[in-house]
Scaffold this active site. Sequence first.
Site, PDB file in Angstrom:
ATOM      1  N   ASP A   1      36.258  29.064  31.036  1.00  0.00           N
ATOM      2  CA  ASP A   1      37.394  29.705  31.694  1.00  0.00           C
ATOM      3  C   ASP A   1      37.364  29.313  33.167  1.00  0.00           C
ATOM      4  O   ASP A   1      36.498  29.780  33.918  1.00  0.00           O
ATOM      5  CB  ASP A   1      37.315  31.234  31.563  1.00  0.00           C
ATOM      6  CG  ASP A   1      37.566  31.708  30.132  1.00  0.00           C
ATOM      7  OD1 ASP A   1      37.257  30.945  29.193  1.00  0.00           O
ATOM      8  OD2 ASP A   1      38.055  32.841  29.961  1.00  0.00           O
TER       9      ASP A   1
ATOM     10  N   LYS B   1      45.586  31.367  30.851  1.00  0.00           N
ATOM     11  CA  LYS B   1      45.061  32.731  30.932  1.00  0.00           C
ATOM     12  C   LYS B   1      45.631  33.393  32.173  1.00  0.00           C
ATOM     13  O   LYS B   1      45.746  32.759  33.220  1.00  0.00           O
ATOM     14  CB  LYS B   1      43.533  32.646  30.984  1.00  0.00           C
ATOM     15  CG  LYS B   1      42.805  33.961  31.198  1.00  0.00           C
ATOM     16  CD  LYS B   1      41.284  33.755  31.088  1.00  0.00           C
ATOM     17  CE  LYS B   1      40.521  34.972  31.582  1.00  0.00           C
ATOM     18  NZ  LYS B   1      39.055  34.779  31.549  1.00  0.00           N
TER      19      LYS B   1
ATOM     20  N   LYS C   1      45.944  33.662  26.858  1.00  0.00           N
ATOM     21  CA  LYS C   1      44.966  34.747  26.959  1.00  0.00           C
ATOM     22  C   LYS C   1      45.329  35.682  28.107  1.00  0.00           C
ATOM     23  O   LYS C   1      45.090  35.361  29.261  1.00  0.00           O
ATOM     24  CB  LYS C   1      43.563  34.170  27.177  1.00  0.00           C
ATOM     25  CG  LYS C   1      42.494  35.244  27.393  1.00  0.00           C
ATOM     26  CD  LYS C   1      41.099  34.650  27.537  1.00  0.00           C
ATOM     27  CE  LYS C   1      40.086  35.701  27.980  1.00  0.00           C
ATOM     28  NZ  LYS C   1      38.745  35.157  28.195  1.00  0.00           N
TER      29      LYS C   1
END
Lengths: 341, 296
Positions: free
Chosen positions: A167, A235, A271
């Site tokens: 991430d 995300k 996400k």
Amino acid sequence: MSTTTETPSRTAIDATARARDLLGVSRLTNQALTTWLHGLPGVDQVGCEARAAGLGTRSIKTTSKQWAIDLAISMIDLTTLEGADTHGRVRGLAAKALVPDPSDLSTPRPAAVCVYGDMVATAKQALGDSDVKVAAVATAFPSGRASMAIKLADTKDAVKAGADEIDMVIDRGAFLSGDYLTVFNQIAEVTKACDRGDGTRARLKVIMETGELVTYDNVRRASWLSMLAGGDFIKTSTGKIQPAATLPVTLIMLEAVRDWRDLTGEMVGVKPAGGIKTSKDAIKFLVTVSEIAGEDWLTNQWFRFGASSLLNDLLLQRQRMTTGAYSGANYIADDSPSTAY
Amino acid sequence: MARVDVKKTYKLYIGGKFPRSESGRSYEVYAAKKGTFLANAAQGSRKDARDAVTAARAAQPGWASATAYNRGQVLYRVAEVMESRRPQLVQEVRDAEGLSPAAAESVVSQAIDRWVWYAGWSDKYVQILGGLNPVAGPYFNISASEPTGVVAVLAPQESSLLGLVSVIAPAIVSGNTVVVVTSADRPLPAITLSECLATSDVPGGVVNIITGKAAEIAPWLSSHRDVNAIDLAGAAGAEGVDWAKLEEASADNLKRVLRPAGTGSDAVEPDWTQTPDLSRLTAFLETKTVWHPKGR
């Protein structure tokens, strides 16, 4: 119902070459990117928020709710990103991911455990060869304020330690000052750093930190930029900035991945992370996924929740549905950080 | 020209706020004797009860850790606020229970006095119930009372204010938090009490008041695994409530159960005008016993 599937062995594409093709330019410049991103249709703020609010009013009951709760549990990236994290806490979280509810072993497992890079080996060891993945935040999370060399080293370190997913955070400063090419190049380079060197690579989630992007138009542009540069997931947030994952922002991102598939045939995951605490919230997101992006995204391969406390509420609701009685915190494994020193 | 009456539609009292019922329902409340329309009350649902338990659970540690002196002061403050709203309470008790003005005055006085009575116990019951236990060994052995936790209370159906106070005060004085289901037909004094609680120093969530039907809400509270005890006083005279079933459901998480008065399966409402003893207070206490080695 789908479970975690294998990491796709999608070979690292040459993002720059593809971007040149898509933009129809011979050389990828900041100006070309700016023209392209600013040519995206603007977001109707009022319409978007009204649509999100409307989707949030759907009533999901009985068997549908049961299905949604199990799906939501399977989509969670169970997260601990604190300065006070210990190896013991990460092992505890991994144990919870393996057996979310000891009183009901039919409970699905979360998709992944999300930790800082130095905890990857611990998490990997605790999870063994289970289907629960290890995601690591990298690139000087959460601010992203470090030199590129350090960001790449951070990423390579986590990949080497066995992270299945990375991430990363984008450079919001560069994005907001219109330096899209820098953001693009950084994502593209981190994508390459995710390569394990054996033909496989860790999946890359690109954190846009929408709470710092100011406008919905910027969210849409950052989504497209992240996908163009090769991100496997987009995300919303680090969870350290408020507002984090709101429904309208997630809706815009879901539109982006839907349109990206129409354009390129590739699927990109979404996400939302931070601030999703209740089952009710989670179900609103699932409804939005289904309505905006489509059912193809209703799997933990393409949609995740970045959350820490959400799992507990989903487990309480699940117990309520299986036992017929409201449950309480005493019946859920306590994973809150210990304050007893 | 006659003025149009302003008839209220009341709401619930959960977590220090006054929300509408999640179900959106309300029902009409009528005066006991005359049958005139009084107001609309919110008809609480099981989800309101769930929300109330969540609020009560959140408030419980803070309330229990307040000093006994402080809890006593807070309870006394409730009595003060009730005193200043005496005319409204008297009128509501009259309407609800069909009492004469003098009888209603007396009931309200007793209700206020009961807060004061229990307030006085806040820093005394531990000495009475706990103490230094004699043991045959080189140890101190000390027992002290602690609150049970979250208590669900079915408030009396008949005695709309005095009975209500008589079940709430003994539960909260020791540091428990409560979720109260009011009398179904006589909820208005309970609503006014919740307004008194909201404007006194009782922290939000310590007392949560749900108006509605016990038959609908009580089964969910008795099976709720995050409720530590249940007071079944209001099962007496409540339509469709079988208190034995509630006690059975309570066994699932070993809830403490305070049975309604009466013998066998009969539930009767006690005479609330009698001076209470400590039994309602002690029903919702746990005893912590500590062993400590004794030096020479």
